[in-house]
Motif scaffolding. Structure first.
Motif, PDB file in Angstrom:
ATOM      1  N   THR A  61      -3.541   4.313   8.078  1.00 29.93           N
ATOM      2  CA  THR A  61      -3.682   3.038   8.703  1.00 29.93           C
ATOM      3  C   THR A  61      -3.276   3.416  10.110  1.00 29.93           C
ATOM      4  N   GLU A  62      -1.948   4.254  10.389  1.00 32.54           N
ATOM      5  CA  GLU A  62      -1.640   4.505  11.833  1.00 32.54           C
ATOM      6  C   GLU A  62      -2.749   5.700  12.467  1.00 32.54           C
ATOM      7  N   GLN A  83       2.233   5.105   0.835  1.00 32.36           N
ATOM      8  CA  GLN A  83       2.805   5.711   2.078  1.00 32.36           C
ATOM      9  C   GLN A  83       1.554   6.536   2.810  1.00 32.36           C
ATOM     10  N   ARG A 141       0.551  -1.415  -0.004  1.00 39.20           N
ATOM     11  CA  ARG A 141      -0.028  -0.155  -0.051  1.00 39.20           C
ATOM     12  C   ARG A 141       0.976   1.038  -0.169  1.00 39.20           C
ATOM     13  N   ASP A 157      -0.296   3.635   4.419  1.00 42.55           N
ATOM     14  CA  ASP A 157       0.251   3.424   5.885  1.00 42.55           C
ATOM     15  C   ASP A 157       0.021   4.387   6.939  1.00 42.55           C
TER      16      ASP A 157
END
Length: 158
Positions: A14-15, A8, A6, A11
């Protein structure tokens, strides 16, 4: 383990989503402690807030929609609040079975007490945050919510 690639941005989002999950859980626990002395939980308080924010009586389905919640869950909590005399049902002139939910005097006192306890606490939480950061976070969460709603609607109707 799934090693799908996936971006950046994916990512980082997601965080953010994981941080939102953690913050949501802590916010609910914090809210439960804050409003517990007034016979409320975070879930009950959210529903009372939706009733007050609506500015006119609403049926349960509309309250659930405004909260982005499951109608059956909201109905269960509203029924409990009704049994405890915190809300009451009024006839709906537009729908015989979907009664309107309104606060009783007891419900208004509980809600007002919760808000009076909340206001200084939220001001304290906001102390070291900039107004710009708060507004940016709100904009990001509002956009994320809208995109999730669009995706859910597309799945439902697609």
């Amino acid at each position: 383990m799934n090693n799908a690639i996936r971006s950046q941005k994916g990512d980082d989002l997601t965080e953010l989503i994981l941080a939102l999950f953690r913050a949501n859980n802590l916010t609910l626990m914090w809210g439960d402690r804050l409003v517990g002395p007034f016979g409320l939980t975070s879930a009950r308080w959210q529903i009372l807030g939706a009733i007050v924010q609506a500015n006119r009586p609403q049926p349960v389905a509309w309250l659930a929609r405004d909260l982005g919640a499951n109608r059956q869950n909201v109905q269960r909590i509203v029924n409990d609040l009704h049994q405890e005399g915190i809300v009451m049902f009024k006839p709906n002139p537009h729908h015989r079975r979907a009664h309107l939910v309104v606060l009783t005097e007891k419900g208004r006192r509980a809600y007002d007490s919760a808000i009076n306890a909340y206001n200084p606490r939220v001001d304290s939480l906001a102390e070291d945050l900039s107004l710009d950061d708060i507004r940016i976070a709100h904009r990001v969460m509002t956009t994320l919510r809208a995109r999730l709603e669009e995706e859910m609607d597309a799945e439902k109707h697609g």
